[in-house]
Design an enzyme around this catalytic site. Structure first.
Site, PDB file in Angstrom:
ATOM      1  CE  LYS A  70      -3.983   2.035   0.381  1.00 49.79           C
ATOM      2  NZ  LYS A  70      -3.706   2.752  -0.876  1.00 49.79           N
ATOM      3  CE  LYS A  94       3.239   6.974   7.193  1.00 47.37           C
ATOM      4  NZ  LYS A  94       2.978   8.105   6.281  1.00 47.37           N
ATOM      5  CE  LYS A 106       4.946   7.452  -1.442  1.00 48.05           C
ATOM      6  NZ  LYS A 106       4.086   7.865  -0.321  1.00 48.05           N
ATOM      7  CB  THR A 190      -3.414  13.039   6.942  1.00 46.40           C
ATOM      8  OG1 THR A 190      -3.638  12.088   5.909  1.00 46.40           O
ATOM      9  CG2 THR A 190      -2.002  12.903   7.455  1.00 46.40           C
ATOM     10  CG  ASN A 221      -5.010  17.252   2.916  1.00 41.48           C
ATOM     11  OD1 ASN A 221      -4.678  16.467   3.796  1.00 41.48           O
ATOM     12  ND2 ASN A 221      -6.194  17.196   2.353  1.00 41.48           N
ATOM     13  CB  SER A 355      -5.926   4.743   2.213  1.00 42.24           C
ATOM     14  OG  SER A 355      -5.681   5.965   1.607  1.00 42.24           O
TER      15      SER A 355
HETATM   16  P1  NAD Z   1       0.187  20.179   0.768  1.00 42.41           P
HETATM   17  O1  NAD Z   1       0.950  20.443  -0.485  1.00 42.41           O
HETATM   18  O2  NAD Z   1      -1.297  20.218   0.745  1.00 42.41           O
HETATM   19  O3  NAD Z   1       0.637  21.221   1.927  1.00 42.41           O
HETATM   20  C1  NAD Z   1       1.968  21.549   2.203  1.00 42.41           C
HETATM   21  C2  NAD Z   1       1.950  23.021   2.638  1.00 42.41           C
HETATM   22  O4  NAD Z   1       3.231  23.342   3.148  1.00 42.41           O
HETATM   23  C3  NAD Z   1       1.672  23.979   1.483  1.00 42.41           C
HETATM   24  O5  NAD Z   1       0.615  24.848   1.852  1.00 42.41           O
HETATM   25  C4  NAD Z   1       2.996  24.720   1.301  1.00 42.41           C
HETATM   26  O6  NAD Z   1       2.816  26.081   0.895  1.00 42.41           O
HETATM   27  C5  NAD Z   1       3.598  24.637   2.679  1.00 42.41           C
HETATM   28  N1  NAD Z   1       5.062  24.722   2.703  1.00 42.41           N
HETATM   29  C6  NAD Z   1       5.941  24.250   1.789  1.00 42.41           C
HETATM   30  N2  NAD Z   1       7.193  24.526   2.166  1.00 42.41           N
HETATM   31  C7  NAD Z   1       7.115  25.184   3.335  1.00 42.41           C
HETATM   32  C8  NAD Z   1       8.074  25.740   4.223  1.00 42.41           C
HETATM   33  N3  NAD Z   1       9.385  25.636   3.986  1.00 42.41           N
HETATM   34  N4  NAD Z   1       7.631  26.343   5.347  1.00 42.41           N
HETATM   35  C9  NAD Z   1       6.316  26.443   5.609  1.00 42.41           C
HETATM   36  N5  NAD Z   1       5.348  25.934   4.794  1.00 42.41           N
HETATM   37  C10 NAD Z   1       5.749  25.319   3.686  1.00 42.41           C
HETATM   38  O7  NAD Z   1       0.721  18.773   1.297  1.00 42.41           O
HETATM   39  P2  NAD Z   1       0.032  17.843   2.394  1.00 42.41           P
HETATM   40  O8  NAD Z   1      -0.790  16.828   1.704  1.00 42.41           O
HETATM   41  O9  NAD Z   1      -0.546  18.681   3.472  1.00 42.41           O
HETATM   42  O10 NAD Z   1       1.321  17.070   2.945  1.00 42.41           O
HETATM   43  C11 NAD Z   1       2.190  17.657   3.913  1.00 42.41           C
HETATM   44  C12 NAD Z   1       3.144  16.591   4.418  1.00 42.41           C
HETATM   45  O11 NAD Z   1       2.392  15.535   5.027  1.00 42.41           O
HETATM   46  C13 NAD Z   1       4.018  15.923   3.356  1.00 42.41           C
HETATM   47  O12 NAD Z   1       5.249  15.596   3.954  1.00 42.41           O
HETATM   48  C14 NAD Z   1       3.246  14.664   3.029  1.00 42.41           C
HETATM   49  O13 NAD Z   1       4.093  13.645   2.485  1.00 42.41           O
HETATM   50  C15 NAD Z   1       2.734  14.297   4.406  1.00 42.41           C
HETATM   51  N6  NAD Z   1       1.563  13.407   4.408  1.00 42.41           N
HETATM   52  C16 NAD Z   1       0.421  13.742   3.751  1.00 42.41           C
HETATM   53  C17 NAD Z   1      -0.687  12.900   3.812  1.00 42.41           C
HETATM   54  C18 NAD Z   1      -1.985  13.276   3.160  1.00 42.41           C
HETATM   55  O14 NAD Z   1      -2.968  12.545   3.365  1.00 42.41           O
HETATM   56  N7  NAD Z   1      -2.076  14.397   2.448  1.00 42.41           N
HETATM   57  C19 NAD Z   1      -0.606  11.687   4.507  1.00 42.41           C
HETATM   58  C20 NAD Z   1       0.572  11.368   5.191  1.00 42.41           C
HETATM   59  C21 NAD Z   1       1.655  12.245   5.128  1.00 42.41           C
END
Ligand code: NAD
Length: 421
Positions: A70, A94, A106, A190, A221, A355
């Protein structure tokens, strides 16, 4: 000191360390040190100008001993084999920590999606799934969204795989739009899971969540829903850091607390949170140095906390919402300074757990309410937190080490029963 930034080397070291700590001998490490299967594919795409361009794609199935592989599919110019392999290892960890019946997988394609038209993106997405179709199925390996792949891309994946299979197969991917079998609650899962972890941290450490102040890096997100749902549980979000193409990094701060619902509306209107009226603008450096914060939540990107800023952090608790936000060397500095880090593979597992719920609903053709999704998610994450915390206390190891040990122990137990080692 050179920082260890090759993610696959970090992942292998983590497996080895956990195997040694649990006295498993070398056999379990031998099985887990490389993915079970990796496929590298060439994806030719007919471009809008009539030419054909090829893109390299990968799928890594690290472990399937606890269930199908997954993990998400990343479309990014920096995607490479080592990164995909490392991310598949962390998915094994995880899913093991969350106790859901999945292994780790992945995928990725080396591409800058901003240079593609919508039609080119669709043809690339369909081409990728056709290329890996022989090694995936709802029983073998279930892709999902990651960087630059969204519900629309999942819909194309599902449609293309269904043509390959010869029948409608919603269970082949998760993160789909709700109208074609996505789960209610998946979008905010998340961030919601992060707030469940904030609540558990407070309970475990004897803190009153109503008096707990949070600072969150990232209002995407994960960060935005972590902020909203933590505030709904009683916490006060005093700072949010963000990044903007024009002005770079910045943060918004209000020592009395930010109105997160108002911030959602502001971002919807302006596309960012620059000059949000309920707080004052500070720099990212000032954000990390805030001294009246109880819990810092990096929720933006990997390698956010490095040797450059780790020593500045005054907060005593970090809840990792992003994947890999703390480098190993930075963590050593944090530990020396008495900072407790609650690791990503525990704290952001709400996404993969939802998921899993989506896949279960697809297989049963029976769909749940958002309340059912949230309450089951809370149950799974609470149990995972308790298991990791117990391992941390029993073995006197860090919480990251404990999380790795919880999943390696589950995998090793099953390997023994199945006669693999
Ligand atoms: P996203 O792109 O929706 O949000 C990331 C945010 O961080 C953006 O708004 C961006 O402007 C901001 N950002 C980027 N660089 C930055 C910095 N240097 N300082 C401050 N803000 C900054 O992404 P997401 O889906 O929210 O994912 C965020 C993290 O969580 C990633 O590492 C992702 O792999 C992890 N993650 C996401 C999910 C999911 O369900 N979306 C699940 C598990 C892990």
């Amino acid at each position: 000191m050179a920082e260890t930034l090759n993610p696959f080397k970090i992942a292998q070291d983590e497996i080895k360390w956990a195997c040694d700590k649990l006295n498993l001998g070398n056999s379990v490490y031998e099985v887990l040190k490389e993915p079970e299967r990796v496929i590298v594919v060439n994806i030719p795409v007919k471009m809008d100008d009539g030419t054909t361009k090829s893109f390299v794609g990968y799928r890594s199935q690290h472990s399937t001993i606890l269930g199908p592989a997954k993990g998400g599919v990343r479309f990014h110019p920096n995607v490479n084999l080592d990164e995909v392999k490392a991310l598949s290892v962390w998915m094994t960890f995880k899913c093991g920590v969350a106790g859901i019946p999945y292994g780790g997988g992945k995928g990725g394609v080396c591409v800058d999606t901003q240079e593609l038209s919508k039609g080119e993106l669709e043809r690339l997405a369909r081409g990728y799934i056709r290329a890996i179709a022989p090694i995936i199925s709802p029983e073998k390996d279930i892709p999902a969204p990651d960087v630059a792949t969204n519900p629309q891309v999942m819909a194309w994946f599902m449609d293309e795989y269904s043509k390959f299979a010869g029948y409608n197969t919603p269970g082949i991917v998760t993160g789909k739009p709700v109208s074609i079998g996505g789960s209610l609650g998946r979008n905010q899962a998340t961030g919601y899971g992060v707030s469940v972890m904030v609540q558990k941290v407070c309970e475990q450490l004897g803190m009153d969540i109503n008096k707990t102040k949070l600072a969150i890096q990232g209002f995407g997100n994960v960060g935005s829903f972590a902020a909203l749902t933590s505030a709904q549980k009683g916490a006060t979000v005093v700072a949010i850091a963000e990044w903007d193409k024009k002005i770079g990094t910045y943060a918004v701060y209000n020592e009395d607390g930010l109105d997160i619902e108002a911030m959602f509306k502001y971002k919807e209107e302006k596309g960012n949170i620059i000059d949000f009226p309920g707080g004052k603008m500070i720099s990212l450096d000032e954000f990390w140095k805030l001294d009246n914060v109880d819990i810092m939540i990096p929720a933006a990107m990997e390698n956010a906390i490095t040797t450059k800023n780790a020593a500045d952090i005054k907060t005593k608790i970090i809840v990792e919402a992003a994947n890999g936000p703390t480098t190993p060397e930075a963590e050593q500095i944090l530990i020396k300074n008495g900072v407790t880090v609650f690791p990503d593979i525990l704290c952001n597992s709400g996404g993969v757990t939802a998921s899993y719920f989506e896949w279960v609903q697809n297989l049963q053709n029976f769909y749940w309410t958002v309340e059912e999704v949230n309450s089951r998610l809370e149950g799974i994450m609470t149990k995972a937190f308790d298991e990791v915390y117990k391992m941390h206390e029993d073995y006197k190891v860090t919480l990251r080490e404990a999380a790795g040990m919880v999943s390696i122990k589950k995998i090793a137990d099953v390997m023994k029963l199945r006669g693999w080692v």
